[in-house]
Design a protein around this motif. Structure first.
Motif, PDB file in Angstrom:
ATOM      1  N   GLY A  12       2.712   2.337   3.469  1.00  0.00           N
ATOM      2  CA  GLY A  12       1.926   1.248   3.427  1.00  0.00           C
ATOM      3  C   GLY A  12      -0.112   2.255   3.315  1.00  0.00           C
ATOM      4  O   GLY A  12       0.164   3.278   2.551  1.00  0.00           O
ATOM      5  N   THR A  13      -0.729   2.146   3.605  1.00  0.00           N
ATOM      6  CA  THR A  13      -1.973   2.088   3.912  1.00  0.00           C
ATOM      7  C   THR A  13      -2.490   1.449   4.803  1.00  0.00           C
ATOM      8  O   THR A  13      -2.624   0.808   5.890  1.00  0.00           O
ATOM      9  CB  THR A  13      -3.035   1.496   2.909  1.00  0.00           C
ATOM     10  N   ASP A  14      -3.272   2.970   5.623  1.00  0.00           N
ATOM     11  CA  ASP A  14      -3.916   2.225   6.570  1.00  0.00           C
ATOM     12  C   ASP A  14      -5.895   3.067   6.826  1.00  0.00           C
ATOM     13  O   ASP A  14      -6.221   3.051   8.007  1.00  0.00           O
ATOM     14  CB  ASP A  14      -3.164   3.380   8.193  1.00  0.00           C
ATOM     15  N   SER A  15      -5.816   3.820   5.909  1.00  0.00           N
ATOM     16  CA  SER A  15      -7.204   4.484   5.666  1.00  0.00           C
ATOM     17  C   SER A  15      -7.217   4.862   4.528  1.00  0.00           C
ATOM     18  O   SER A  15      -6.864   4.813   3.672  1.00  0.00           O
ATOM     19  CB  SER A  15      -7.048   6.027   6.445  1.00  0.00           C
ATOM     20  N   LEU A  16      -8.405   5.326   4.123  1.00  0.00           N
ATOM     21  CA  LEU A  16      -8.975   6.021   2.505  1.00  0.00           C
ATOM     22  C   LEU A  16      -8.390   7.238   2.714  1.00  0.00           C
ATOM     23  O   LEU A  16      -9.453   7.749   1.245  1.00  0.00           O
ATOM     24  CB  LEU A  16     -10.450   5.613   2.339  1.00  0.00           C
ATOM     25  N   ALA A  17      -7.386   8.360   2.987  1.00  0.00           N
ATOM     26  CA  ALA A  17      -6.995   9.359   2.593  1.00  0.00           C
ATOM     27  C   ALA A  17      -7.095   9.678   1.300  1.00  0.00           C
ATOM     28  O   ALA A  17      -7.309  10.430   0.973  1.00  0.00           O
ATOM     29  CB  ALA A  17      -6.217  10.071   3.862  1.00  0.00           C
ATOM     30  N   SER A  18      -5.732   8.709   1.163  1.00  0.00           N
ATOM     31  CA  SER A  18      -4.989   8.735  -0.591  1.00  0.00           C
ATOM     32  C   SER A  18      -5.782   8.506  -0.991  1.00  0.00           C
ATOM     33  O   SER A  18      -5.266   8.534  -3.008  1.00  0.00           O
ATOM     34  CB  SER A  18      -3.678   8.421  -0.087  1.00  0.00           C
ATOM     35  N   ASN A  19      -6.546   7.102  -0.870  1.00  0.00           N
ATOM     36  CA  ASN A  19      -7.067   6.295  -2.154  1.00  0.00           C
ATOM     37  C   ASN A  19      -8.218   5.632  -1.959  1.00  0.00           C
ATOM     38  O   ASN A  19      -8.466   5.737  -0.628  1.00  0.00           O
ATOM     39  CB  ASN A  19      -6.264   5.739  -3.107  1.00  0.00           C
ATOM     40  N   HIS A  20      -9.032   5.215  -2.766  1.00  0.00           N
ATOM     41  CA  HIS A  20     -10.294   4.750  -2.558  1.00  0.00           C
ATOM     42  C   HIS A  20     -10.277   3.486  -2.217  1.00  0.00           C
ATOM     43  O   HIS A  20     -11.240   2.242  -2.069  1.00  0.00           O
ATOM     44  CB  HIS A  20     -11.415   4.587  -3.225  1.00  0.00           C
ATOM     45  N   GLN A  21      -9.230   2.544  -1.777  1.00  0.00           N
ATOM     46  CA  GLN A  21      -8.828   1.165  -1.944  1.00  0.00           C
ATOM     47  C   GLN A  21      -8.021   1.141  -0.772  1.00  0.00           C
ATOM     48  O   GLN A  21      -7.045   1.852  -0.456  1.00  0.00           O
ATOM     49  CB  GLN A  21      -8.439   0.292  -2.921  1.00  0.00           C
ATOM     50  N   LEU A  22      -8.019  -0.121  -0.186  1.00  0.00           N
ATOM     51  CA  LEU A  22      -6.984   0.401   1.749  1.00  0.00           C
ATOM     52  C   LEU A  22      -5.783  -0.902   0.288  1.00  0.00           C
ATOM     53  O   LEU A  22      -5.798  -1.686   0.642  1.00  0.00           O
ATOM     54  CB  LEU A  22      -7.831  -0.637   2.283  1.00  0.00           C
ATOM     55  N   SER A  23      -5.134  -0.441  -0.203  1.00  0.00           N
ATOM     56  CA  SER A  23      -4.091  -1.144  -1.086  1.00  0.00           C
ATOM     57  C   SER A  23      -2.960  -0.871  -0.814  1.00  0.00           C
ATOM     58  O   SER A  23      -2.637   1.080  -1.792  1.00  0.00           O
ATOM     59  CB  SER A  23      -4.795  -1.336  -2.316  1.00  0.00           C
ATOM     60  N   VAL A  24      -1.881  -1.006  -1.337  1.00  0.00           N
ATOM     61  CA  VAL A  24      -0.355  -0.636  -1.133  1.00  0.00           C
ATOM     62  C   VAL A  24      -0.032  -0.367  -2.673  1.00  0.00           C
ATOM     63  O   VAL A  24       0.663   0.640  -2.778  1.00  0.00           O
ATOM     64  CB  VAL A  24       0.457  -1.217  -0.414  1.00  0.00           C
ATOM     65  N   LEU A  25      -0.679  -1.334  -3.579  1.00  0.00           N
ATOM     66  CA  LEU A  25      -0.457  -0.987  -4.679  1.00  0.00           C
ATOM     67  C   LEU A  25      -0.686   0.958  -5.460  1.00  0.00           C
ATOM     68  O   LEU A  25      -0.876   1.517  -5.973  1.00  0.00           O
ATOM     69  CB  LEU A  25      -1.345  -2.414  -5.845  1.00  0.00           C
ATOM     70  N   GLU A  26      -2.409   0.701  -5.080  1.00  0.00           N
ATOM     71  CA  GLU A  26      -3.323   1.864  -5.207  1.00  0.00           C
ATOM     72  C   GLU A  26      -2.584   3.553  -4.731  1.00  0.00           C
ATOM     73  O   GLU A  26      -2.634   4.209  -5.395  1.00  0.00           O
ATOM     74  CB  GLU A  26      -4.855   1.760  -4.952  1.00  0.00           C
ATOM     75  N   GLU A  27      -1.374   2.790  -3.401  1.00  0.00           N
ATOM     76  CA  GLU A  27      -0.223   3.981  -2.515  1.00  0.00           C
ATOM     77  C   GLU A  27       0.095   4.026  -3.469  1.00  0.00           C
ATOM     78  O   GLU A  27       0.596   5.265  -4.120  1.00  0.00           O
ATOM     79  CB  GLU A  27       0.046   3.776  -1.593  1.00  0.00           C
ATOM     80  N   ILE A  28       0.856   3.135  -4.391  1.00  0.00           N
ATOM     81  CA  ILE A  28       2.224   3.354  -5.315  1.00  0.00           C
ATOM     82  C   ILE A  28       1.219   4.199  -6.446  1.00  0.00           C
ATOM     83  O   ILE A  28       2.480   5.433  -6.624  1.00  0.00           O
ATOM     84  CB  ILE A  28       3.036   2.174  -5.277  1.00  0.00           C
ATOM     85  N   LYS A  29       0.355   4.273  -7.162  1.00  0.00           N
ATOM     86  CA  LYS A  29      -0.253   4.084  -8.266  1.00  0.00           C
ATOM     87  C   LYS A  29      -0.537   5.921  -7.985  1.00  0.00           C
ATOM     88  O   LYS A  29      -0.380   6.446  -8.713  1.00  0.00           O
ATOM     89  CB  LYS A  29      -1.242   3.613  -8.991  1.00  0.00           C
ATOM     90  N   THR A  30      -0.871   6.264  -7.042  1.00  0.00           N
ATOM     91  CA  THR A  30      -0.577   7.628  -6.312  1.00  0.00           C
ATOM     92  C   THR A  30       0.640   8.912  -6.609  1.00  0.00           C
ATOM     93  O   THR A  30       0.403   9.411  -6.447  1.00  0.00           O
ATOM     94  CB  THR A  30      -2.268   7.838  -5.026  1.00  0.00           C
ATOM     95  N   LEU A  31       0.777   8.149  -5.755  1.00  0.00           N
ATOM     96  CA  LEU A  31       2.305   8.537  -6.007  1.00  0.00           C
ATOM     97  C   LEU A  31       3.451   8.417  -6.834  1.00  0.00           C
ATOM     98  O   LEU A  31       3.968   9.936  -7.148  1.00  0.00           O
ATOM     99  CB  LEU A  31       3.500   7.455  -4.794  1.00  0.00           C
TER     100      LEU A  31
END
Length: 86
Positions: A12-31
């Protein structure tokens, strides 16, 4: 290590720590960039069913089953959100 030890992972996401959007899709891309051996089906499970289960909402959300509300978003080949289906 978490995957190898069969830990339940929730994405999930709760901050801008791992990507610059509050987006689960962007979290998946980062991982996916960091851990390319982990498949998309597994990451989608982390972001859907495992999250619903952790919140004790898996009887209503998180998977495609009769009576559930999956809240589907269609994702194109390039990983761009195309449209929300439900």
């Amino acid at each position: 290590m978490l995957v190898k030890n069969e830990c339940t992972i929730v994405l999930g996401t709760d901050s801008l720590a791992s990507n610059h959007q509050l987006s689960v899709l962007e979290e998946i891309k980062t991982l996916r960039r960091a851990f390319p051996r982990i498949g998309m089906p597994e990451m989608l499970r982390w972001a859907t069913y495992n999250g619903a289960k952790a919140l004790q909402l898996d009887s209503v959300l998180g998977s495609f089953e009769k009576g559930k509300q999956p809240g589907v978003v269609l994702i194109g080949n390039e990983g761009e959100t195309v449209r929300r289906l439900l």
